[in-house]
Each structure stands twice: as C-alpha cells, then as structure tokens.
Scaffold this active site. Sequence first.
Site, short mmCIF file in Angstrom:
data_model
loop_
_atom_site.label_atom_id
_atom_site.label_comp_id
_atom_site.label_asym_id
_atom_site.label_seq_id
_atom_site.Cartn_x
_atom_site.Cartn_y
_atom_site.Cartn_z
CB SER A 128 -1.32 -5.77 10.46
OG SER A 128 -1.40 -4.46 9.95
CE1 TYR A 153 -1.99 -8.22 5.33
CE2 TYR A 153 -2.70 -5.98 5.81
CZ TYR A 153 -1.85 -7.04 6.03
OH TYR A 153 -0.87 -6.93 6.99
CE LYS A 157 -1.59 -10.42 8.53
NZ LYS A 157 -0.79 -11.64 8.74
C1 UD1 Z 1 -0.19 -0.71 4.55
C2 UD1 Z 1 -1.54 -1.30 4.76
C3 UD1 Z 1 -1.53 -2.09 6.04
C4 UD1 Z 1 -0.51 -3.19 5.96
C5 UD1 Z 1 0.83 -2.66 5.59
C6 UD1 Z 1 1.67 -3.85 5.19
C7 UD1 Z 1 -3.10 0.30 3.73
C8 UD1 Z 1 -4.23 1.21 3.99
N1 UD1 Z 1 -2.56 -0.27 4.81
O1 UD1 Z 1 0.04 0.18 5.63
O2 UD1 Z 1 -2.80 -2.66 6.24
O3 UD1 Z 1 -0.42 -3.88 7.18
O4 UD1 Z 1 0.76 -1.75 4.48
O5 UD1 Z 1 2.86 -3.50 4.68
O6 UD1 Z 1 -2.70 0.11 2.61
N2 UD1 Z 1 2.42 6.57 0.72
C9 UD1 Z 1 2.64 7.60 -0.18
N3 UD1 Z 1 3.19 7.29 -1.39
C10 UD1 Z 1 3.50 6.01 -1.75
C11 UD1 Z 1 3.26 4.97 -0.82
C12 UD1 Z 1 2.70 5.28 0.40
O7 UD1 Z 1 2.38 8.77 0.10
O8 UD1 Z 1 3.96 5.79 -2.88
C13 UD1 Z 1 1.84 6.91 2.03
C14 UD1 Z 1 0.50 6.24 2.28
O9 UD1 Z 1 -0.53 7.00 1.76
C15 UD1 Z 1 0.50 6.15 3.80
C16 UD1 Z 1 1.98 6.01 4.19
O10 UD1 Z 1 2.71 6.44 3.05
O11 UD1 Z 1 0.00 7.33 4.33
C17 UD1 Z 1 2.38 4.60 4.52
O12 UD1 Z 1 1.96 3.76 3.46
P1 UD1 Z 1 2.33 2.21 3.40
O13 UD1 Z 1 3.80 2.04 3.47
O14 UD1 Z 1 1.63 1.63 2.22
O15 UD1 Z 1 1.78 1.63 4.75
P2 UD1 Z 1 0.31 1.69 5.38
O16 UD1 Z 1 -0.68 2.23 4.43
O17 UD1 Z 1 0.42 2.38 6.68
#
Ligand code: UD1
Length: 340
Positions: A128, A153, A157
């Site tokens: 990841s 997590y 990795k």
């Molecule tokens: C997350 C994990 C990453 C992992 C991946 C697996 C973190 C910090 N990172 O990535 O290590 O490999 O998932 O699937 O958690 N967001 C919102 N509202 C929501 C959900 C998400 O605004 O309800 C935003 C988050 O703040 C982020 C972006 O969307 O900025 C992407 O979020 P997400 O899909 O959870 O992925 P990552 O955080 O990039």
Amino acid sequence: MTKSKSILVTGGAGYIGSHTVVELYQAGYLPVIVDNLSRSNQSMLDGLHSILGVHVPFYQADCCDAQKLVEVIRRHDVACVMHFAAFKSVNESVANPLLYYRNNIDSLVAVLEAMRVTGVSDLVFSSSCTVYGQPDHIPVDELAPFKRAESPYGATKQMSERIIEDAIQLGLRAISLRYFNPIGAHPGSLIGELPIGVPNNLVPYVTQTAIGLREKLTIFGDDYNTPDGTCVRDFIHVCDVAEAHVKAMEYLQQQPSKHFLALNLGTGVGVSVKQLVETFIRVTGVNLNWVMGPRRDGDVEKVYANPELSASVLRWKSSRSLEQSLTDAWSWEKAIRKGI
Ligand code: UD1
C-alpha cells in the site's frame, strides 16, 4: 480452454483479489483461491462463477495455516503465489493491533514458508502507499523513504515488505505492489467491494449515502494545504490494479533468482476528496447529501503516485477514468442492494 499455469490467490474472494482472479483466468491462467471468508462471503465466489462461467478451485482456509497452503500448492502444481489475504482497516488496527500483527504478519510468513517447502519461487504481494506516510515529495516514487507508520495496519505493510526482501535470499523472486486508492468494481456489477459495517473508505461511504443507507457523507477537513482544502489522493480503478498483477507475475518470470522490486500502482493524477464527490454527483445524477467536517486523525494531506517505474517495468498503465470508476462503483452499490 486448458489453463497453462495455476496461480494461488490468497484472499481471492476479497475486493482486489477477486478482480485479479478474473484477469488471471481471462489471461489463460488457473487461479486457485484460498480465503477464510472472514472479510468476504460466498456472494463474491458466486459473482466470479457468473463472470467466468466456471468454478475456479476454492479452499476455505486460513492463510496462517502453512500446512494447508502446502497441500493446495502441491495439489494444483502452483507456479506463483499472489498474496492478498490481509486485514486493511486503519481504525480497527488501532483498536486491535495484535489482531493485525497476528493476521497480516503470520499469514505472510506462512505463505513464504509454504513457498520454501514446495519450491515455488514467485510472489506478488499486496502492499500500500501507506508505507510512505506523508512523503516529502509528490508524486511519490518508489525510492521515497518510509516514514513512521501512522497505524498498526500501515506498520504491517512496511514490515511485510522487509520480510519479503529478506526472504528472497531463499531463492525467491518477489514484487510488492503499492496500491494507491483502488475504487470501482467490475463492469457488470457481479463483484466489487463489500465493506463490513460502516465503511471507512471514501467511495463506499459515498455510494452508501447515495443509496440512502447513510444519512450524509462528511468530508474530513477543508483546511489542508491543497487547492480546495480537502485531501488529495490517487484513485485508481480496481480492474487496472488487477491487470497490473498479471503483468507483474509475467515480469517476475523473466527475472533472475533473488529478485525483489516494489512498484507503485496509481494513475499519477491527484484528485481531491471534494473533486471526487462532485464528479460522483455529475456522472450519476444523484443528489448526494454531504457536509464539511473536521479532519480525521492520521490522514495524509496529499499523496499520488509517480507511476513511471511500473509503466516501464510492467508495460502497464491505468486506462480507466475517474468517471468510469465512479459509475462502476455506483452500479455495484445498486446491484448489492438488490441482492445482486
Ligand atoms: C486508507 C488508509 C490506507 C489504506 C487504505 C485501504 C488511512 C489514513 N489510510 O487510505 O492506509 O491502505 O485506506 O483501503 O486511513 N474521507 C472523507 N470522508 C469519509 C471517508 C474518507 O472525507 O467518509 C476522505 C479521507 O479523509 C481521505 C480520503 O477521503 O482524505 C480517502 O480516504 P480513504 O478512502 O479512507 O483512503 P485513505 O485514507 O487514502
């Protein structure tokens, strides 16, 4: 069609694993799935059957069971292992770190042990972009140093890559694929992402809100140092990610023994959370209820891939657009609510 080689796919009933099973089969390989269904279910295997028109071999077993893996590898004369099986929730890993170390590390060691015993040399591993933390330079390339992992997590990795790098001394060839943010689903909506409980990831939360399962989407933070203040990510269609696995396996076959390489799997394009939400509304025509909220702990401000190394090494690049990914994610959400 007679299949040329058997490929062990651990976690083959999961999100990325199942899409890779499809690509492998369609490229002429026989995927053999080992999955304990702890984070997935029978419907994914049914979906695979509908797409492929055959039942690929499936064993409901835990990947921490090296003996079982040895048995399956021998029975199918496996040529390569793709190791997807792992837990991936950041929040859950903070609440229950030992579960993550036990599951993600033990299963990798069991896979490597089974490969050593049976003489299988090739491994494609699911890593990841979380290994980078917040990189100093973006787009981030594979030479960027690992920052201290934000969660257990993420630490699993990082550790896994180190374990694999050490294990190639046993004569292995291994490639670690660092996924950015895989989204979307197979066209036809027979397989896709099946979040358990309330989704942590953005796109399943968006689609569940759009279908009425969640009241509203909260965008976590609008005060980041990014063009619109929301976080920036590299969203990539899961079928593009799946295709890269087949290329990675074929690349490994050309390499000398004791070869290790880590590659980014991303599009190279940064998209903000707000842009993604607006694109979803535009392509689906759904009136999504969303609000701005505070930052989420542990989020990286912006990260997207430098995809040049994977492009040159694998002769691969992502080809599906963000619009396509979101359209497919939405079709999948509608399909699962209808019971597929
Ligand atoms: C997350 C994990 C990453 C992992 C991946 C697996 C973190 C910090 N990172 O990535 O290590 O490999 O998932 O699937 O958690 N967001 C919102 N509202 C929501 C959900 C998400 O605004 O309800 C935003 C988050 O703040 C982020 C972006 O969307 O900025 C992407 O979020 P997400 O899909 O959870 O992925 P990552 O955080 O990039």
